[in-house]
Design an enzyme around this catalytic site. Structure first.
Site, short mmCIF file in Angstrom:
data_model
loop_
_atom_site.label_atom_id
_atom_site.label_comp_id
_atom_site.label_asym_id
_atom_site.label_seq_id
_atom_site.Cartn_x
_atom_site.Cartn_y
_atom_site.Cartn_z
N ARG A 30 -97.68 52.19 -57.19
CA ARG A 30 -97.88 51.56 -55.88
C ARG A 30 -96.51 51.43 -55.23
O ARG A 30 -95.75 50.52 -55.56
CB ARG A 30 -98.54 50.19 -56.04
CG ARG A 30 -98.85 49.49 -54.72
CD ARG A 30 -99.56 48.15 -54.97
NE ARG A 30 -100.04 47.56 -53.73
CZ ARG A 30 -99.31 46.74 -52.97
NH1 ARG A 30 -98.07 46.43 -53.31
NH2 ARG A 30 -99.81 46.23 -51.86
N SER A 36 -110.60 48.02 -53.95
CA SER A 36 -110.28 46.62 -53.62
C SER A 36 -111.43 46.01 -52.85
O SER A 36 -111.92 46.59 -51.89
CB SER A 36 -109.04 46.56 -52.71
OG SER A 36 -107.92 47.06 -53.37
N LYS A 72 -98.27 41.25 -50.75
CA LYS A 72 -99.01 42.15 -49.85
C LYS A 72 -98.93 41.58 -48.45
O LYS A 72 -99.52 40.54 -48.16
CB LYS A 72 -100.47 42.23 -50.32
CG LYS A 72 -101.31 43.30 -49.64
CD LYS A 72 -102.64 43.43 -50.36
CE LYS A 72 -103.67 44.20 -49.55
NZ LYS A 72 -103.35 45.61 -49.39
N1 TZP Z 1 -103.88 43.17 -53.36
C1 TZP Z 1 -104.32 41.95 -53.13
S1 TZP Z 1 -103.11 40.80 -53.38
C2 TZP Z 1 -101.99 41.99 -53.87
C3 TZP Z 1 -102.59 43.24 -53.77
C4 TZP Z 1 -101.95 44.51 -54.08
C5 TZP Z 1 -100.60 41.67 -54.28
C6 TZP Z 1 -100.54 41.00 -55.59
O1 TZP Z 1 -99.20 40.73 -55.93
P1 TZP Z 1 -98.74 39.36 -56.65
O2 TZP Z 1 -97.24 39.39 -56.55
O3 TZP Z 1 -99.20 39.44 -58.08
O4 TZP Z 1 -99.35 38.24 -55.87
#
Ligand code: TZP
Ligand code: MG
Length: 224
Positions: A58, A126, A155
């Site tokens: 990613r 997702s 995100k």
């Molecule tokens: N999709 C929903 S929240 C997220 C993604 C890719 C980010 C999650 O990152 P973190 O740092 O674990 O909150």
């Protein structure tokens, strides 16, 4: 660590593909903007040593060429270590890299178009509601991500928080493996498990940790 899919790759039987996701506990990521001058392959290797079951490529800020080059290195490492390798967003890159699967968001290519290309590869989607869960399941997803469960700054364009409430509903309604995501930390992961979910995707709490391997071991221990 063996999950039954590594040797078959994309051509594995769907049941094997799905059972590989059943066994997943800790779902980890390439470093993205948490790289901070370090070696991305070493950061992934540390997560694998700590018990990561999946590595997702990613890299939102990287060129496609850069993603390909890093992806080739991560494909080699994950294959050697017997860890699932999933590519975010890009079906074409997943195919080029012979990844075990692809992860699609609600704005990415719909699963109906991805499936003929991915054949028996893993497709994850997702989701942020029960309706999206139902659609992903009906379209043949192998697993879903559910989140963001907690506040996250990783995100930027995140959807509305779904909280533990949605996790509890998904637990009763979801016929395929589901992975909690968003703001999951060592302090909060117990609540995720308490809501009946023993699969978690974690980015910042791991990649910001001084000892990433140790952090992964703690998180995975709570999920097991
Ligand atoms: N999709 C929903 S929240 C997220 C993604 C890719 C980010 C999650 O990152 P973190 O740092 O674990 O909150
Ligand atoms: Mg996406």
């Amino acid at each position: 660590m063996g999950n039954g899919i590594q040797n078959g790759g994309m051509n594995s039987h769907p049941a094997i593909r799905r059972s590989a996701m059943e066994d997943v506990r800790l779902y980890c990521f390439s470093p993205g903007r948490f790289l901070k001058g370090r070696d991305p392959v070493e950061l992934v290797a540390a997560q694998i040593r700590g018990g990561a079951d999946v590595i997702q490529l990613r890299e939102k800020e990287m060129s496609r060429r850069g993603r390909l080059e890093l992806g080739l290195r991560l494909r080699e490492l994950t294959r050697k270590e017997g860890v699932l390798f999933i590519v975010n967003d890009d079906v074409d890159l997943a195919l080029i890299l012979d990844a075990d699967g692809v992860h699609l968001g609600q704005d990415d290519i719909p699963i109906q178009f991805a499936r003929p290309l991915m054949k028996d590869g893993i497709i994850g989607v997702s989701t942020h509601s029960l309706e999206q869960m139902d659609r992903a399941v009906a379209a043949g997803a192998d697993y879903i991500g559910v989140g963001p469960v907690f506040e996250t700054t990783t995100k930027e364009d995140r959807d509305a928080l779904v909280g533990l409430d949605l996790l509890l509903k998904v637990k009763d309604a979801c016929p395929i493996p589901y992975v909690a995501i968003g703001g999951i930390t060592e302090d909060r992961i117990g609540a995720v498990v308490g809501a009946g979910c023993n699969r978690a995707a974690v980015i910042s709490d791991i990649l910001n940790a001084g000892d990433m391997e140790g952090k992964c071991k703690i998180l995975r221990g709570i999920l097991s």
